[in-house]
Write a protein that holds these residues in place. Structure first.
Motif, short mmCIF file in Angstrom:
data_model
loop_
_atom_site.label_atom_id
_atom_site.label_comp_id
_atom_site.label_asym_id
_atom_site.label_seq_id
_atom_site.Cartn_x
_atom_site.Cartn_y
_atom_site.Cartn_z
N SER A 93 0.83 -1.20 0.00
CA SER A 93 0.00 0.00 0.00
C SER A 93 0.86 1.25 0.00
O SER A 93 1.97 1.26 0.56
CB SER A 93 -0.92 0.01 1.22
OG SER A 93 -1.61 1.23 1.33
N LYS A 95 -0.23 3.88 1.51
CA LYS A 95 -0.57 4.51 2.78
C LYS A 95 0.32 3.98 3.90
O LYS A 95 0.83 2.87 3.84
CB LYS A 95 -2.04 4.26 3.12
CG LYS A 95 -3.01 4.95 2.16
CD LYS A 95 -4.44 4.73 2.61
CE LYS A 95 -5.42 5.44 1.66
NZ LYS A 95 -6.83 5.25 2.12
N SER A 132 -7.70 8.55 7.28
CA SER A 132 -7.71 7.45 6.32
C SER A 132 -7.14 7.84 4.96
O SER A 132 -6.85 6.96 4.14
CB SER A 132 -9.13 6.91 6.13
OG SER A 132 -9.96 7.90 5.54
N TYR A 135 -3.40 7.02 6.05
CA TYR A 135 -3.12 5.81 6.82
C TYR A 135 -4.12 4.71 6.48
O TYR A 135 -5.29 4.99 6.18
CB TYR A 135 -3.17 6.09 8.32
CG TYR A 135 -2.06 6.97 8.79
CD1 TYR A 135 -0.84 6.45 9.21
CD2 TYR A 135 -2.20 8.36 8.82
CE1 TYR A 135 0.19 7.26 9.63
CE2 TYR A 135 -1.18 9.19 9.23
CZ TYR A 135 0.01 8.63 9.64
OH TYR A 135 1.04 9.45 10.04
N GLN A 136 -3.68 3.48 6.57
CA GLN A 136 -4.58 2.33 6.49
C GLN A 136 -4.75 1.76 7.88
O GLN A 136 -3.80 1.70 8.67
CB GLN A 136 -4.03 1.27 5.55
CG GLN A 136 -2.70 0.67 5.95
CD GLN A 136 -2.16 -0.30 4.91
OE1 GLN A 136 -2.28 -0.06 3.71
NE2 GLN A 136 -1.57 -1.39 5.37
#
Length: 277
Positions: A93, A95, A132, A135-136
């Motif tokens: 990801s 993130k 969000s 960030y995950q």
């Protein structure tokens, strides 16, 4: 058991924050603490996301994590590192994750927890927060042992979701770590009452290390790092003092309180209400 809490005003330089953290780990060990708890985003507080991204690394390259592990080994102390922004290269990801670490006295990471609940809100003031977007969220609750004690890990906004703490205490947690970076308005309104509620619900110690003061990025955080006992009494309140404080706790109070109020033993599963209509 003697535990230590670091209340910090982390800035935009991970290297500077790492130096502060190393000093705090040494201070905690010098005061004979077995474990030091640090706040959310110990290594970086920067709401300028473009600037912050230049200082977010994979675990293997993070300078604050490396400094914490080295200092824990040197001082021979446990460190509950509240959280760091980490690039989770294993997920692929773009993130980051908001990740807590438990480090043992030989400098090894023995537990990791990724913050599950992310703060997304539009305020009447016009402010908008979208955690969000950068960030995950995690998906796994985590408990870990340090010595004979079971620690339940969480981060900041998780505090508002009691089901997480029910899961942690069902799994045997005797101490809940709730590192945070609460804003001043929500801190004044909700911080202490929520922490005391989490302690009372399951007869557990709560250790909440917090960010505090006016940060380099312009943010202001509430402070008031707290230690709360299983009966809901505040044993330590750091107010707005930056630094390390220690507190002696008696873990036998967990069993004693749970005999008086057997909330965990009395928990039941139940069917949820059916939809109306």
């Amino acid at each position: 058991m003697r535990i230590a809490v670091a209340q910090m005003c982390s800035g935009i330089s991970p290297i500077d924050n790492a130096r502060v953290l190393q000093n705090y780990i040494g201070d905690a060990a010098a005061q004979k603490a077995e474990i030091l708890f640090t706040p959310e985003m110990t290594g970086l507080v920067d709401r300028d996301r473009a600037r912050a991204m230049a200082h977010i690394y994979p675990e293997s390259e993070d300078p604050v994590l490396a400094a914490a592990c080295a200092a824990a080994k040197h001082a021979q102390i446990w460190v509950a590192l509240g959280s760091l922004a980490i690039q989770p290269i294993e997920s692929g990801s773009e993130k980051s994750v908001n990740r807590s670490f438990l480090i043992n006295p030989v400098g090894d990471i023995v537990a990791r927890y990724d913050k599950i609940h992310l703060f997304d809100v539009d305020l009447d003031s016009g402010e908008s927060w979208r955690e969000s977007s950068a960030y995950q969220g995690g998906t796994q609750a985590v408990t870990a042992r340090f010595g004979e004690t079971v620690l339940g890990l969480s981060v900041c906004y998780d505090l508002r979701f009691p089901a997480l703490y029910a899961g942690l205490t069902n799994a045997g947690a005797e101490i809940l770590a709730i590192p945070a970076a609460f804003t001043v308005p929500t801190g004044k309104a909700h911080w202490e009452i929520l922490l005391r509620a989490r302690a009372i619900e399951a007869g557990v110690f709560v250790v909440a290390a917090a960010q505090c003061g006016a940060h380099e990025d312009g943010r202001k955080t509430y402070g008031h790092s707290l230690i709360v006992d299983p009966w809901g009494q505040v044993l330590l309140d750091m107010d707005t003092e930056i630094g390390v404080a220690v507190c002696d706790i008696n873990l036998q109070e967990v069993a004693k309180t749970r005999r008086r109020i057997p909330a965990i033993a009395n928990r039941r599963t139940f069917a949820l209400p059916k939809d109306f209509g």
